[in-house]
Design an enzyme around this catalytic site. Sequence first.
Site, PDB file in Angstrom:
ATOM      1  N   CYS A 109     -16.227   1.475   0.582  1.00  0.00           N
ATOM      2  CA  CYS A 109     -15.063   0.649   0.923  1.00  0.00           C
ATOM      3  C   CYS A 109     -14.671   0.797   2.393  1.00  0.00           C
ATOM      4  O   CYS A 109     -13.978  -0.061   2.932  1.00  0.00           O
ATOM      5  CB  CYS A 109     -13.895   0.984   0.005  1.00  0.00           C
ATOM      6  SG  CYS A 109     -13.346   2.697   0.114  1.00  0.00           S
TER       7      CYS A 109
ATOM      8  N   ARG B  74     -13.343  -8.697   1.862  1.00  0.00           N
ATOM      9  CA  ARG B  74     -11.919  -8.456   1.634  1.00  0.00           C
ATOM     10  C   ARG B  74     -11.128  -9.719   1.996  1.00  0.00           C
ATOM     11  O   ARG B  74     -10.187 -10.090   1.292  1.00  0.00           O
ATOM     12  CB  ARG B  74     -11.425  -7.271   2.479  1.00  0.00           C
ATOM     13  CG  ARG B  74     -12.006  -5.922   2.102  1.00  0.00           C
ATOM     14  CD  ARG B  74     -11.546  -5.462   0.736  1.00  0.00           C
ATOM     15  NE  ARG B  74     -10.101  -5.389   0.620  1.00  0.00           N
ATOM     16  CZ  ARG B  74      -9.344  -4.370   1.024  1.00  0.00           C
ATOM     17  NH1 ARG B  74      -9.904  -3.308   1.562  1.00  0.00           N
ATOM     18  NH2 ARG B  74      -8.025  -4.378   0.853  1.00  0.00           N
TER      19      ARG B  74
ATOM     20  N   GLN C  46     -10.070  -3.987  -3.299  1.00  0.00           N
ATOM     21  CA  GLN C  46     -11.390  -3.574  -2.833  1.00  0.00           C
ATOM     22  C   GLN C  46     -12.457  -3.905  -3.873  1.00  0.00           C
ATOM     23  O   GLN C  46     -13.575  -4.285  -3.537  1.00  0.00           O
ATOM     24  CB  GLN C  46     -11.399  -2.069  -2.533  1.00  0.00           C
ATOM     25  CG  GLN C  46     -12.712  -1.576  -1.977  1.00  0.00           C
ATOM     26  CD  GLN C  46     -13.028  -2.131  -0.597  1.00  0.00           C
ATOM     27  OE1 GLN C  46     -12.197  -2.038   0.302  1.00  0.00           O
ATOM     28  NE2 GLN C  46     -14.206  -2.720  -0.423  1.00  0.00           N
TER      29      GLN C  46
ATOM     30  N   HIS D 235      -7.310   0.695  -6.491  1.00  0.00           N
ATOM     31  CA  HIS D 235      -7.529  -0.149  -5.303  1.00  0.00           C
ATOM     32  C   HIS D 235      -8.224  -1.441  -5.760  1.00  0.00           C
ATOM     33  O   HIS D 235      -9.381  -1.699  -5.439  1.00  0.00           O
ATOM     34  CB  HIS D 235      -8.384   0.615  -4.289  1.00  0.00           C
ATOM     35  CG  HIS D 235      -8.369   0.040  -2.906  1.00  0.00           C
ATOM     36  ND1 HIS D 235      -7.602  -1.052  -2.547  1.00  0.00           N
ATOM     37  CD2 HIS D 235      -9.035   0.410  -1.772  1.00  0.00           C
ATOM     38  CE1 HIS D 235      -7.792  -1.316  -1.271  1.00  0.00           C
ATOM     39  NE2 HIS D 235      -8.659  -0.450  -0.779  1.00  0.00           N
TER      40      HIS D 235
ATOM     41  N   ARG E 285       0.887  -1.178   0.000  1.00  0.00           N
ATOM     42  CA  ARG E 285       0.000   0.000   0.000  1.00  0.00           C
ATOM     43  C   ARG E 285       0.915   1.215   0.000  1.00  0.00           C
ATOM     44  O   ARG E 285       1.721   1.400   0.920  1.00  0.00           O
ATOM     45  CB  ARG E 285      -0.893  -0.008   1.240  1.00  0.00           C
ATOM     46  CG  ARG E 285      -1.596   1.312   1.456  1.00  0.00           C
ATOM     47  CD  ARG E 285      -2.722   1.247   2.456  1.00  0.00           C
ATOM     48  NE  ARG E 285      -3.866   0.551   1.895  1.00  0.00           N
ATOM     49  CZ  ARG E 285      -5.100   0.603   2.409  1.00  0.00           C
ATOM     50  NH1 ARG E 285      -5.341   1.318   3.483  1.00  0.00           N
ATOM     51  NH2 ARG E 285      -6.090  -0.055   1.843  1.00  0.00           N
TER      52      ARG E 285
ATOM     53  N   ASP F 116     -17.044   6.934  -1.526  1.00  0.00           N
ATOM     54  CA  ASP F 116     -15.804   6.816  -0.753  1.00  0.00           C
ATOM     55  C   ASP F 116     -15.599   8.159  -0.056  1.00  0.00           C
ATOM     56  O   ASP F 116     -16.319   9.130  -0.340  1.00  0.00           O
ATOM     57  CB  ASP F 116     -14.651   6.510  -1.741  1.00  0.00           C
ATOM     58  CG  ASP F 116     -13.325   6.181  -1.056  1.00  0.00           C
ATOM     59  OD1 ASP F 116     -13.285   6.063   0.175  1.00  0.00           O
ATOM     60  OD2 ASP F 116     -12.319   6.050  -1.787  1.00  0.00           O
TER      61      ASP F 116
HETATM   62  N1  NVA Z   1      -9.795   6.565  -1.462  1.00  0.00           N
HETATM   63  C1  NVA Z   1      -9.433   6.171  -0.111  1.00  0.00           C
HETATM   64  C2  NVA Z   1      -9.661   4.710   0.071  1.00  0.00           C
HETATM   65  C3  NVA Z   1      -9.377   4.209   1.464  1.00  0.00           C
HETATM   66  C4  NVA Z   1      -9.591   2.737   1.604  1.00  0.00           C
HETATM   67  C5  NVA Z   1      -7.982   6.537   0.126  1.00  0.00           C
HETATM   68  O1  NVA Z   1      -7.154   6.357  -0.791  1.00  0.00           O
HETATM   69  O2  NVA Z   1      -7.662   7.013   1.212  1.00  0.00           O
HETATM   70  N1   CP Z   2     -11.161  -0.234   2.434  1.00  0.00           N
HETATM   71  C1   CP Z   2      -9.911  -0.284   2.875  1.00  0.00           C
HETATM   72  O1   CP Z   2      -8.968  -0.491   2.112  1.00  0.00           O
HETATM   73  O2   CP Z   2      -9.785  -0.111   4.213  1.00  0.00           O
HETATM   74  P1   CP Z   2      -8.446   0.099   5.026  1.00  0.00           P
HETATM   75  O3   CP Z   2      -7.883   1.440   4.637  1.00  0.00           O
HETATM   76  O4   CP Z   2      -8.876   0.058   6.471  1.00  0.00           O
HETATM   77  O5   CP Z   2      -7.475  -0.994   4.701  1.00  0.00           O
END
Ligand code: NVA
Ligand code: CP
Length: 308
Positions: A259, A287, A134, A131, A104, A219
């Site tokens: 998500c 997930r 997800q 992502h 990540r 989101d």
């Molecule tokens: N769009 C959000 C998704 C978090 C799971 C982010 O990138 O922070």
């Molecule tokens: N939806 C998702 O990726 O959640 P986290 O940021 O908690 O991993």
Amino acid sequence: MSTRHFLTLLDFSRTELQQVLDRAIVLKKMHYDGVIYEPLKNKVLGMIFEKSSTRTRVSFEAGMTQFGGSAIFLSPRDTQLGRGEPVEDAARVISRMVDVVMIRTFGHDIIERFAEYSRVPVINALTDQHHPCQLLADLQTFIEHRGALAGKTFAWIGDGNNMCNSYIHAAHIFDFQLKIACPYGFEPDPELLEKYARNVELVKTAEDAARGAHSIATDVWTSMGQESEQSIRKRRFSMYQINPRLMDMASSDALFMHCLPAHRGEEISEDMLDDSRSVVWDEAENRLHAQKALLEFLVVGPDGVKRQ
Ligand code: NVA
Ligand code: CP
């Protein structure tokens, strides 16, 4: 054969993705039935987190444990990655010690560079641009509740962000229609919109996107790394909140997805997660099952998955 990675949904064919989704549903049932199934015994997942996480970390770590393997949590704070070791060097070293890596991070180019130098499969656990893990969970959730994806209409309302880009890929691959409503200046990647115009339409208002949709997803308005834009985003996104009234404009059997984490009172109303149309807890749980199917596919191989 060269090492397979999962950096975006496009790394897998539609058949392969369908296989992973079908398998996720089987693995979920096996888990509920208490079946011990350890195809990744003694295998190790390296988990590199340059951003925070609850669901992604817990689901990957629990999934590896359930599969008989283990996971190592790596943060830039405690590794040399945080002190400037080139990602290419880290990839060469880490991938000689583990069987699969999940990352990540910020720029999508970082994960591409890691994958290029990795001996083992690399999984995108979120970048600024995509992502895909997800999306596996979202698609599994829709299939479980409503069946086939092809021919359905999905709505994406809110920020044209990493999740939205992955929804565009999914619409193209699974041949559903995706209506996207974003405030001006916060639209998804224009290249993606143009390339996948057959399945994707940018509409003006949240209502335009919601009308007739079989699933509505949103989101957070401010993604990780965009914290300095928070107050401007709150103002610009105020007409894009999902609430039961907006859901009433959708198809009578519409689902609501997010998500998570969610901000009640911003992108969703206080009561949206508890609405009968919300499937967010199933989506979060999936997930685990979807990523177990993905890990099995990448580490054991598609043939191994077929045999089970
Ligand atoms: N769009 C959000 C998704 C978090 C799971 C982010 O990138 O922070
Ligand atoms: N939806 C998702 O990726 O959640 P986290 O940021 O908690 O991993």
